[in-house]
Design an enzyme around this catalytic site. Sequence first.
Site, PDB file in Angstrom:
ATOM      1  N   HIS A 266      52.710 -47.701  62.865  1.00  0.00           N
ATOM      2  CA  HIS A 266      54.096 -47.275  63.089  1.00  0.00           C
ATOM      3  C   HIS A 266      54.562 -47.774  64.458  1.00  0.00           C
ATOM      4  O   HIS A 266      55.672 -48.303  64.594  1.00  0.00           O
ATOM      5  CB  HIS A 266      54.177 -45.749  63.012  1.00  0.00           C
ATOM      6  CG  HIS A 266      55.573 -45.214  62.924  1.00  0.00           C
ATOM      7  ND1 HIS A 266      55.846 -43.880  62.772  1.00  0.00           N
ATOM      8  CD2 HIS A 266      56.789 -45.825  62.968  1.00  0.00           C
ATOM      9  CE1 HIS A 266      57.166 -43.694  62.717  1.00  0.00           C
ATOM     10  NE2 HIS A 266      57.752 -44.858  62.849  1.00  0.00           N
TER      11      HIS A 266
ATOM     12  N   TYR B 138      53.781 -30.605  60.442  1.00  0.00           N
ATOM     13  CA  TYR B 138      52.767 -31.236  59.599  1.00  0.00           C
ATOM     14  C   TYR B 138      53.052 -30.987  58.120  1.00  0.00           C
ATOM     15  O   TYR B 138      52.971 -31.899  57.288  1.00  0.00           O
ATOM     16  CB  TYR B 138      51.374 -30.723  59.969  1.00  0.00           C
ATOM     17  CG  TYR B 138      50.817 -31.366  61.214  1.00  0.00           C
ATOM     18  CD1 TYR B 138      50.237 -32.626  61.171  1.00  0.00           C
ATOM     19  CD2 TYR B 138      50.864 -30.711  62.435  1.00  0.00           C
ATOM     20  CE1 TYR B 138      49.721 -33.230  62.304  1.00  0.00           C
ATOM     21  CE2 TYR B 138      50.357 -31.303  63.585  1.00  0.00           C
ATOM     22  CZ  TYR B 138      49.790 -32.555  63.519  1.00  0.00           C
ATOM     23  OH  TYR B 138      49.293 -33.153  64.647  1.00  0.00           O
TER      24      TYR B 138
ATOM     25  N   HIS C  43      44.838 -41.891  58.669  1.00  0.00           N
ATOM     26  CA  HIS C  43      46.021 -41.223  59.213  1.00  0.00           C
ATOM     27  C   HIS C  43      46.360 -41.743  60.609  1.00  0.00           C
ATOM     28  O   HIS C  43      47.493 -42.150  60.874  1.00  0.00           O
ATOM     29  CB  HIS C  43      45.782 -39.717  59.260  1.00  0.00           C
ATOM     30  CG  HIS C  43      46.913 -38.948  59.872  1.00  0.00           C
ATOM     31  ND1 HIS C  43      47.871 -38.306  59.119  1.00  0.00           N
ATOM     32  CD2 HIS C  43      47.253 -38.720  61.165  1.00  0.00           C
ATOM     33  CE1 HIS C  43      48.756 -37.735  59.924  1.00  0.00           C
ATOM     34  NE2 HIS C  43      48.395 -37.971  61.175  1.00  0.00           N
ATOM     35  N   GLU C  44      45.393 -41.706  61.503  1.00  0.00           N
ATOM     36  CA  GLU C  44      45.672 -42.112  62.881  1.00  0.00           C
ATOM     37  C   GLU C  44      46.007 -43.595  62.980  1.00  0.00           C
ATOM     38  O   GLU C  44      46.845 -44.001  63.788  1.00  0.00           O
ATOM     39  CB  GLU C  44      44.499 -41.760  63.801  1.00  0.00           C
ATOM     40  CG  GLU C  44      44.217 -40.263  63.909  1.00  0.00           C
ATOM     41  CD  GLU C  44      45.417 -39.464  64.385  1.00  0.00           C
ATOM     42  OE1 GLU C  44      46.322 -40.038  65.031  1.00  0.00           O
ATOM     43  OE2 GLU C  44      45.463 -38.258  64.106  1.00  0.00           O
TER      44      GLU C  44
ATOM     45  N   GLU D 136      54.788 -37.257  61.533  1.00  0.00           N
ATOM     46  CA  GLU D 136      53.534 -37.319  60.786  1.00  0.00           C
ATOM     47  C   GLU D 136      53.698 -37.920  59.396  1.00  0.00           C
ATOM     48  O   GLU D 136      52.717 -38.344  58.781  1.00  0.00           O
ATOM     49  CB  GLU D 136      52.922 -35.921  60.662  1.00  0.00           C
ATOM     50  CG  GLU D 136      52.591 -35.247  61.982  1.00  0.00           C
ATOM     51  CD  GLU D 136      51.536 -35.985  62.784  1.00  0.00           C
ATOM     52  OE1 GLU D 136      50.737 -36.735  62.179  1.00  0.00           O
ATOM     53  OE2 GLU D 136      51.503 -35.818  64.015  1.00  0.00           O
TER      54      GLU D 136
ATOM     55  N   HIS E 263      49.597 -44.169  62.472  1.00  0.00           N
ATOM     56  CA  HIS E 263      50.417 -44.027  63.675  1.00  0.00           C
ATOM     57  C   HIS E 263      50.399 -45.322  64.490  1.00  0.00           C
ATOM     58  O   HIS E 263      51.420 -45.730  65.061  1.00  0.00           O
ATOM     59  CB  HIS E 263      49.895 -42.886  64.549  1.00  0.00           C
ATOM     60  CG  HIS E 263      50.202 -41.519  64.027  1.00  0.00           C
ATOM     61  ND1 HIS E 263      51.465 -41.131  63.661  1.00  0.00           N
ATOM     62  CD2 HIS E 263      49.412 -40.431  63.851  1.00  0.00           C
ATOM     63  CE1 HIS E 263      51.440 -39.859  63.270  1.00  0.00           C
ATOM     64  NE2 HIS E 263      50.212 -39.425  63.363  1.00  0.00           N
TER      65      HIS E 263
END
Length: 724
Positions: free
Chosen positions: A519, A651, A512-513, A541, A516
């Site tokens: 992105h 979220y 997940h992180e 998110e 980011h």
Amino acid sequence: MIIKSLFTSVRPLLKQCVHLHNFSPVIRIHCAVSAVTVCQLRTLHLEGRPPCSEYNMASPGNRMRFDLKAADIPKQTDQLIQSTKAIYDKVAALKPEEVTYDNVIKVLADRGVDYSTERNILDFPQHVSPDKELRDASVAADKKLSDFDVEMGMRQDVFDNLLAVEKKIGSTLEGEAKRFLERLIKHGKRDGLHLAKDVQDQIKTIKKRMSDLSIDFSKNLNEENTILELTEEELAGLPADFLKSLDKTDEGKFKVSLKYPHYFPCMKFAKNPVTRSKIETAFNSRCVKENTPILEELVELRAKKASLLGFATHADFVLDMRMAKSQKNVTEFLMDLSAKLQTLKKSELDLFLEYKKQDCEDGGYEFDGKISMSDFRYCMTRVEERKYAVDQNKLKEYFPLETVTKGLLEIYQELLSLKYEEIKGAQVWSPDVTLYNVKDKETDELMGYFYLDLFPRDGKYGHAACFPLQPSCLTSTGERQNAVAAMVANFTKATDDKPSLLTHDEVDTYFHEFGHVMHHICSKADFALFSGTAVERDFVEAPSQMLENWCWQKESLSRMSGHYKDSSPIPDDLINSLIKSRVANAGVFNLRQILLGTFDQTIHTQAKADTAKIFSDLSYEILGIRSSPGTNMSASFGHLAGGYDAQYYGYLWSEVFSHDMFRSRFLKEGIMSSKVGMDYRKCILQPGGSIDATNMLRAFLGRDPDVTHFLISKGIIVSPDSHL
């Protein structure tokens, strides 16, 4: 194009792709305030120290530096403020008839390129530096710069010249340039610059106080260092390797901190309900005395500021800039989903109680006949183990950090048509940190850099997050600046006889992180204001949540796992059980997310809030479980002081889009399809915040987003025509 005749150094606006396809505790992006030109930046560095271009010889284009001492920070801060103020003064001195694109918009756009990076050099160390003196100096710099941001952001003279530009050439602007001007004017109005001077002064005072409080809230959490001393008997059920990793007191007791690598294993595996209660109570009592009054003052200040600006509540003020648009829409979304999950919750809590009773009888512990907050994660783990046959301790043996990292990086590279290279000998803030460059696989274009800081340290940011450090955007010369980001996490370190082993939850967090990070780096907006994850907060998110799906697919799981002893693959029965367990505890898990989102909305629709009471009451209303006596989870709810206020619902809101994107494109066309991955990169990641998220989704999906796939993922049966 009109934009080129006005600002020749701006390249043509980004093209949409053929199919009309087109941002984490993400941390604040300081791109709305900046004003230093490239040549002026050379004056910001301390005498005797090399400029960033020389400092980062191993990573050209990376302007971040980590050689500053605590004593350097105040001087650097003052220099940055002085140089920035000079640019504001220059813009403000223009007469209305003198304003042009170049002397207002271009100057303010250029500032976003430089100020954000220079500021991050000064305020990022508070989250990661091993040196407490440097962390404290960084906190002080953050406060001073935040006060300066408020002062500069509320300059009437600059705002008036923005209005003059809009009147003079606004109708001729297109794309990002038009969006940039509109955004700055809207921010000015949200600061009250269209209101009377006495109201502006009140808002300015409130903003300064809120900034200081938010920084203090975060500092208190980062510096929290409670240690519980527990016996081996009290820690029954914890894996032997976990116990071996713990320090001991002179009396032989184990030292257990409240940091994630200690807290979560204890809450998942400690058999003794008294032990779980002791740890959970301590965890949700962190910073209660310090942060409860801070949060409650923030609630009051936010409500007062919203009222001065003409909004009914702070939630309405915030949501005016989000996809959801209104507090009413958010409330309806949360209530509707909560109602759909209640049947699941009841059956799950009944099973929790059954398992708890059985475990208490087997272990000789007193059974109190109820499920408490301290039983939550333990019972969820038991459901995974017993109903789905997922042995989390056994599973962890197949996720050594080195193997996961290698597989994760390979998957991202293949999926997004990128290539990474570790940079040896790079200047970093801790020996644990590694640096990689990112290049386009086809063109070999350097796109940026990312740091990985994966292990806990004293004083380090306690959660997992992506820190955008340098935006990808056009500089004052029209060249593209490389993006730089840092992923910060707190995974368990290796021991003498075992490498760092990740739980599946941690693998999911890692994916997940890092989403980011990608992105941020894949963004190619022209303006720093729209770089990377600078999308609507209730969409930010979604791109990373979408990528979590690779942690639940056999093909991708196999590529980032292997037993730490012999690299053998995860047995088919275990991996199949894990995949099936994705719907385990869907009711209670998602209702807890709804609880947090509802709590956030509730306190931010009030003028004052007794946060402990409100949280406990809502917990009982939504989950059927009250807070443990004496606790106040919201005192350590960092999102509410770190930029997510009135936005935690995001979220779940964004998860709707994440499942729609994954199931409609990747699951249908191939989870490792480079074609779909490239569409995703170009159409979701690349625009940053330069266009509305709704338009990105319509472009990538070829239709409006649909809620069906989200509800299917939760195990809820829905009709095929359900739409968001």
